[in-house]
Motif scaffolding. Structure first.
Motif, short mmCIF file in Angstrom:
data_model
loop_
_atom_site.label_atom_id
_atom_site.label_comp_id
_atom_site.label_asym_id
_atom_site.label_seq_id
_atom_site.Cartn_x
_atom_site.Cartn_y
_atom_site.Cartn_z
N ASP A 1 -13.00 -14.47 0.90
CA ASP A 1 -12.13 -13.67 -0.15
C ASP A 1 -12.81 -13.16 -1.18
O ASP A 1 -13.42 -13.81 -1.92
N ARG B 1 -3.82 -3.86 8.12
CA ARG B 1 -3.64 -2.56 8.12
C ARG B 1 -4.61 -1.59 8.90
O ARG B 1 -5.56 -1.96 8.84
N TYR C 1 -11.94 -11.97 -3.74
CA TYR C 1 -11.29 -12.11 -5.36
C TYR C 1 -10.56 -13.58 -5.61
O TYR C 1 -9.83 -13.77 -6.23
N LYS C 2 -11.06 -14.35 -4.68
CA LYS C 2 -10.65 -15.83 -4.70
C LYS C 2 -11.54 -16.69 -4.51
O LYS C 2 -12.27 -16.64 -3.54
N VAL D 1 4.09 -5.39 14.77
CA VAL D 1 5.22 -6.12 15.16
C VAL D 1 4.68 -7.45 14.57
O VAL D 1 5.52 -8.60 14.88
N HIS E 1 -7.47 -10.20 7.15
CA HIS E 1 -6.04 -10.37 6.63
C HIS E 1 -6.08 -9.80 5.05
O HIS E 1 -5.48 -10.32 4.22
N ILE E 2 -6.72 -8.59 4.77
CA ILE E 2 -6.86 -7.98 3.72
C ILE E 2 -5.82 -7.02 3.55
O ILE E 2 -5.41 -6.31 4.48
N GLY F 1 4.51 -9.17 11.96
CA GLY F 1 5.39 -9.75 10.94
C GLY F 1 6.74 -9.42 11.25
O GLY F 1 7.72 -9.99 10.39
N VAL G 1 3.05 -13.51 11.31
CA VAL G 1 1.51 -12.94 11.49
C VAL G 1 0.86 -14.14 11.97
O VAL G 1 -0.02 -13.98 12.70
N MET H 1 -1.42 -14.51 4.67
CA MET H 1 -1.41 -14.12 6.14
C MET H 1 -3.04 -15.00 6.58
O MET H 1 -2.56 -15.62 7.74
N GLY H 2 -3.75 -15.00 5.83
CA GLY H 2 -5.03 -15.52 6.36
C GLY H 2 -5.06 -17.04 6.52
O GLY H 2 -5.35 -17.89 7.44
N GLU I 1 -10.61 0.26 -1.68
CA GLU I 1 -12.03 -0.33 -1.34
C GLU I 1 -11.94 -0.73 0.14
O GLU I 1 -12.93 -0.75 0.68
N ASP J 1 0.91 -1.23 0.02
CA ASP J 1 0.08 0.12 0.05
C ASP J 1 0.83 1.19 0.08
O ASP J 1 0.24 2.44 -0.42
N ILE K 1 -11.13 -12.95 7.09
CA ILE K 1 -11.28 -12.06 5.68
C ILE K 1 -9.97 -11.80 4.96
O ILE K 1 -9.18 -11.32 5.43
N GLY K 2 -10.11 -12.64 4.08
CA GLY K 2 -8.77 -12.43 3.13
C GLY K 2 -7.92 -13.61 3.22
O GLY K 2 -7.24 -13.97 4.19
#
Ligand SMILES: NC(=O)c1ccc[n+]([C@@H]2O[C@H](COP(=O)([O-])OP(=O)(O)OC[C@H]3O[C@@H](n4cnc5c(N)ncnc54)[C@H](O)[C@@H]3O)[C@@H](O)[C@H]2O)c1
Ligand SMILES: O=C(O)[C@H](O)COP(=O)(O)O
Length: 309
Positions: free
Chosen positions: A170, A229, A172-173, A284, A199-200, A286, A101, A151-152, A205, A76, A146-147
């Motif tokens: 998800d 994030r 997009y998957k 922290v 985990h997005i 990750g 994570v 990470m998810g 969006e 991002d 979510i996602g």
């Protein structure tokens, strides 16, 4: 200059060693300010950064980059569309910090459900409160993710063995159901989750996605985890949902605004600070001794695979 990489953040030496073995020359300048980098970036065809260095259109236009290495997962801080449109190759290294994570999310969840941080703080302040610190068991709960990316899926893997039902949405998957998680609709997440873990990526969006309205629809009181994030979640909405009993407790590794002094200036900060139902960690999830090295190794391997040198 061809095959010259400017590194403006702290990277494990493994990246430099492996990149140099591939034929690249590295200029290691951890902590270099944006203005300083802007002044010299036209001499390099590669850039290596972490999450705080902003690569916007203006920066890209000053440079002649062939590739950008993002030492970590989130992209991002890079204007990805613009970089790709200019033919710049983008590399990130989520494989390097996905274990970290997954484990950190697990740690936040177990601490939240068992009031570990709260009990610890109370004892240090002379309070021995058993009833107030009675815990919740993870066994038998439904965990909504979510996602379902690096990470998810890493978090889902860590949950196996706890006797929970792991469901994931998800946008997009599809077709990702496996032994660790079952792919479901957002409607099912909202209807059945006891735990919600985000985990997005941060995108146009997802910015501010988790607000009062989003949280209102959950049918059961939830434990909320955000290791994605900060800007994906409206902090005030989390505090409101805690007051309304819609969130039992929240574990936040990332915040809408990070670092002091700007964090302390947020109007929600005092309420967040005082809340006994929130566990905070300073971005922290990750960031471990192991991920520090793994990220650099993954990035160097991917750089080699691009065949640019
Ligand atoms: N706290 C930390 O230290 C830390 C460490 C690593 C990653 N992260 C964050 O976690 C994010 C995810 O990392 P990743 O490597 O798993 O990314 P990824 O790309 O592998 O997976 C993200 C998934 O989210 C899905 N997605 C995107 N928008 C969505 C939406 N609106 N609704 C539902 N699903 C959506 C994508 O389809 C994708 O499958 C990163 O972008 C980064 O911001 C934080
Ligand atoms: O996206 C990531 O990988 C994490 O947020 C960590 O990023 P950083 O270590 O570069 O801040």
């Amino acid at each position: 200059m061809k095959n010259h990489i400017l590194i403006v953040d702290d990277l494990h030496p493994a990246f430099m060693e492996q990149a140099e073995a591939l034929g690249f020359t590295c200029n290691y300048q951890p902590g270099m300010k944006l203005e300083e980098a802007c002044a010299i970036i036209h001499h390099y065809d590669g850039l290596a950064i972490r999450s705080k260095f902003q690569v916007d259109k203006a920066f890209i236009d000053r440079a002649n980059l062939r590739f950008i290495c993002r030492a970590g997962a989130g992209m991002d801080n890079i204007d990805e569309d613009y970089a790709l449109a200019k033919g710049i190759k983008l590399i990130n290294a989520p494989e390097g910090n996905m274990d970290a994570v997954g484990e950190h999310a697990m740690g936040l969840l177990l601490s939240l459900m068992n009031n570990i941080n709260r009990g610890d703080a109370e004892i240090r302040n002379g309070k021995w409160l058993r009833e107030e610190n009675r815990g919740h068991e993870l066994k038998g709960k439904t965990v909504g993710i979510i996602g379902y990316g690096h990470m998810g899926s890493s978090f889902a893997k860590r949950l196996s063995g706890f006797g929970v039902l792991v469901i994931a949405y998800d946008k997009y998957k599809t077709g990702f159901s496996n032994q660790y998680a079952r792919e479901v609709s957002m409607e099912e997440i909202v209807r059945t989750s006891d735990v919600l873990s985000l985990h997005i990526p941060l995108t146009k969006e997802t910015s501010g996605l988790v607000d009062d309205e989003y949280l209102f629809h959950f049918k059961k009181p939830i434990f909320l985890l955000n290791t994605a994030r900060g800007k994906v979640v409206k902090t005030q909405a989390v505090l409101n949902a805690i007051k309304q009993g819609k969130i039992i407790a929240a574990g936040l590794d990332v915040l809408e605004v990070e670092k002091f002094p700007s964090l302390a200036e947020q109007e929600w900060f005092e309420e967040l600070r005082q809340s006994g139902k929130v566990i905070l960690s300073p971005h922290v999830a990750g960031w471990t001794f192991e991920s520090y090295r793994k990220i650099s190794e993954v990035m160097a391997r991917k750089l080699g695979e691009l065949g640019l040198s």
